[in-house]
Design an enzyme around this catalytic site. Sequence first.
Site: not given
Length: 1234
Positions: A921, A1018, A924, A1103
């Site tokens: 992504h 991420h 990010e 994350e």
Amino acid sequence: MSKLKVISEKSLTNNSRVVGLLAQLEKINTESAESDSARYVTSKILHLAQSQEKTRREMTAKGSTGMEVLLSTLENTKDLQTTLNILSILVELVSAGGGRRASFLVAKGGSQILLQLLMNASKESPPNEELMVQIHSILAKIGPKDKKFGVKARINGALTITLNLVKQNLQNHHLVLPCLQLLRVCSANSVNSVSLGKNGVVELMFKIIGPFSKKNSGLMKVALDTLAALLKSKTNARRAVDRGYVQVLLSIYVDWHRHDNRHRNMLIRKGILQSLKSVTNIKLGRKAFIDANGMKILYNTSQECLAVRTLDPLVNTSSLIMRKCFPKNRLPLPTIKSSFHFQLPVIPVTGPVAQLYSLPPEVDDVVDESDDNEDIDLEVENETENEDDLDQNFKNDDIETDINKLKPQQEPGRMTEELKMYEHLFPELVDDFQDCDLISKEPKPFVFEGKVRSPIVVPTAGDEASGNSGNLRKGVVMKTSMSPEGDEGDKIPTFMDLAKEDIKDNDRTLQQQLGDPNRTISSVHGFNNDIVKALDRITLQNVPSHSAPGFTAGMKKDYSLPLTVLTCTKACPHMATCGNVLFEGRTVQLGKLCCTGVEMEDDEDTESTSSVEQASVEVSDGPTLHDADLYIEIVKNTKSVPEYSEVAYPDYFGHIPPPFKEPILERPYGVQRTKIAQDIERLIHQNDIIDRVVYDLDNPNYTIPEEGDILKFNSKFESGNLRKVIQIRKNEYDLILNSDINSNHYHQWFYFEVSGMRPGVAYRFNIINCEKSNSQFNYGMQPLMYSVQEALNARPWWVRVGTDICYYKNHFSRSSVAAGGQKGKSYYTITFTVNFPHKDDVCYFAYHYPYTYSTLQMHLQKLESAHNPQQIYFRKDVLCETLSGNTCPLVTITAMPESNYYEHICQFRNRPYIFLSARVHPGETNASWVMKGTLEYLMSNNPTAQSLRESFIFKIVPMLNPDGVINGNHRCSLSGEDLNRQWQSPNPDLHPTIYHAKGLLQYLAAVKRLPLVYCDYHGHSRKKNVFMYGCSIKETVWHTNDNATSCDVVEDAGYRTLPKILSHIAPAFCMSSCSFVVEKSKESTARVVVWREIGVQRSYTMESTLCGCDQGKYKGLQIGTRELEEMGAKFCVGLLRLKRLTSPLEYNLPSSLLDFENDLIESSCKVTSPVCSVCPGHSPTTYVLDEDEPRFLEEVDYSAESNDDLDIELAENVGDYEPSAQEEVLSDSELSRT
């Protein structure tokens, strides 16, 4: 008639007096004794209940039969006084005990018995007033605790009885009050609400409410609450609009506002607003509100209330109503599709991209005719409501419940012959190293290449620099010291070729370092004004050093700095010579530089600032990976859809972490409503709005305003995203972000340049087309700013800036095309205010720390040129080409074998694999900084890093979505799709990076070399800390509440080991935020597919927060690149500990070495913080919800949609008229949706 003998208190050993009385009452019931006895006993119990809390507790305690005895007596007695006594007892029990005791009474069947009693009492003519008052009072208190109460009351006939009582006794306030309380409870049921509306209850309420009066304020409060509940029904709301009641409500509100000088009737004023809030849920209501000048009325009254803090509930509710009624506006765009177009090689058959391509060109995709989803106006009047669902525990339908789907099933997916195409990417499995000289064990110093830079010409501020971008696919003249990036796609060099080239390059590097040790930085105060305009048109060039001796910005490479500090000279005698030397092929421009030159820190001695020491920054973060010249060379080979020819200064200068901590911003009270009020002023005072376009990607011919006090914007550089800017007020700008290419949404990432500012001025920026319903900007996160002036003054870092930050739903409407078929959706605004420190500076703003594709390529080249090929096995291959022709790098890192003996080669080949990926992504960017930390650590000469290399072979795809990163996308690739939802069936033409990354894993599975760990890095926009998502059958089943099935599942709990290790060694990591649940919506993500199809048990998504931490060492601090890189290094240490735990016999690394490495990593972090308190290692997994933050006391409406209102929580003490703390501050549950 003899009195029944009462057992004395002394005779009770273990039982209290009330227990004895209840026992007597039960005996009376069974023996059908005289009513006098029951009357006497119940009066005694009532006395005890009124005077002793102990009595009330005993009667409702677990195992007590007291409630059953009372209800049984109530059901069977014919005596009025006994009935009244028992009702009084019940009122005492429920009033003092709150919701628990009311629920207890409901559980014992109290609702049905009391409703039947109401029916029986109504048959008397006239009914006993006191009895009716008591029954209605108790029913109003227990009704909210009975899920089926509305249905029971309607079927029983109680609704009609109560309504007739109100109509017949309108002047009897003592009786009407509890009746209205019961009607309010019953109105929570939509069918009841419609039924009552048809029977004239709305009109009836307007006979009770009226202008300011000191009398009957309690009755008016309850009537307003009942009216607000009734008007939630669209049928009733339309009836109220048709009768002109919106105007009436506004008039009554103004009257109470004017006369309630001491604010003793705030709850009545709030009740009027709640009724307005309900009626404006429908389109007709909003129109009537606007026509009645409601916006101006509520704006003015709310502004007058601001001075009194206790009136905040009125201000907040007024604000919400005005936001809801604010006319929906379209975004000032020709289309919501991206400004940039990229023709796909294949058009998907289904999905959003297919719909996008199928839209006729004349369709207006920005807005719809309807501003809400009121297509279905008919009220549901049958028994379709399922009230059982209202209070059920949270159950997520997204959790996978099919055990067969949850069980990992290794699927080759592709034929073995087809997978052989990946053999060349695994030379480590076949190389015998017979040609290598592996005898020398002396470690080569870890020194980065120190090339002498060519002189550079830096343009200054003013007009945008112009330059022909040329053909993106044409080659450019490269420096001899750098191998062309494009050659990798055509020919992949062998390992030995790479090693030999690295040796030569490093030898050359050492010679260059030794040959020119005395280069210094020359500094100056500013530019000559006559030169400024000419410099604007000069592109960044490699100029021979002899051609411009007077204009070169000399550099000295300081190896303690991750970037070079750049300054300028006063004179430019050879400017014409510089300007005439052009690149063959593509040129690259550097972004605007401030016209005023460098503001010196010390004006007294400008000459002394020419020394390097003056410009250096004391940061010992290890050797630098940044090389400005190399970055420029790499940018020339980077292919973007808009064909960017400019370079942003932060990417050119580089970034080092600031030497100070940046706390999470404390949110000022009332900031959101202040911003909303300023937005509403746009509608009320339209003449004050400038509404001037100052930047527009869709209109290349727009003219940049010449006025000196207008900011200038730019986003035409790699990873930039800003589509349009509109000046609203003198120092306020609305900013619109660009959609992802081949998409019509995903607006969140921003990266743009601002210039032409004045110091001491508060500039407000509103990014008005965000789509997420909530953001960490509401919880202390700040945007990032990079000042060129600060960088020139030896402070080259991104810093968190901005005040009055909030994120809220605005009045710009999303079309159904943009909202996935739904109408009435709104965009959201990020707003922040900035004071710039320097005049005419050039500043950059970003959503998070930018990390471009060219930066990655530069870092990889620096790592490759600096490593010791005798110690570290490093390969940089090309996994594939992206849609726009950029290479997707694949990195292999391990340790060289000790020798070319058979045993050492076998050990080398049999090392388990670790497969890492990141940046699928583009928005990010924190994932890339974590990956940078991992790569640097793996390439370092630390003893533990060497042990790690000797233990594993690392296959790393550091950027899975290069095209998205380059073109400033937030989530998608050029295919317009989220690549992390394509892992199940990637298309080689549309998703090449995913197709081939999955192919690598499938190849490893085919040759029986499954990775020990797969982790995809991420970033998370709504949560704090760093945490992991993993995959567990047992925990997924457990979350479905099927505990029996969960117990039958046998599963190795090894998937929890690595997160637990990280929670102990990484200060930013939080175990309690981790989740191991497999959701249906995530079945095509890398984590789940690698776990289910490839068979990797330890398959994770890691994350990292975009905001900061709320636990551990960094609690209360916003996260920076230092902490992110540290997390990447800690991840490696975690892998070592995992190795030690899983293979204790074959891997005997001393624990002291791991502890030493831990200390080594932590010592590089200069942020002073409290002592780390890591999350417990045995925390249970949590199912992560979208809305994961605590709520504010201030009423906040983030995700509201206009006509999906939540039911108002009914207060426990509905008959009390003093404002409670609960009512003084509006509860969020009232307005979590509108």
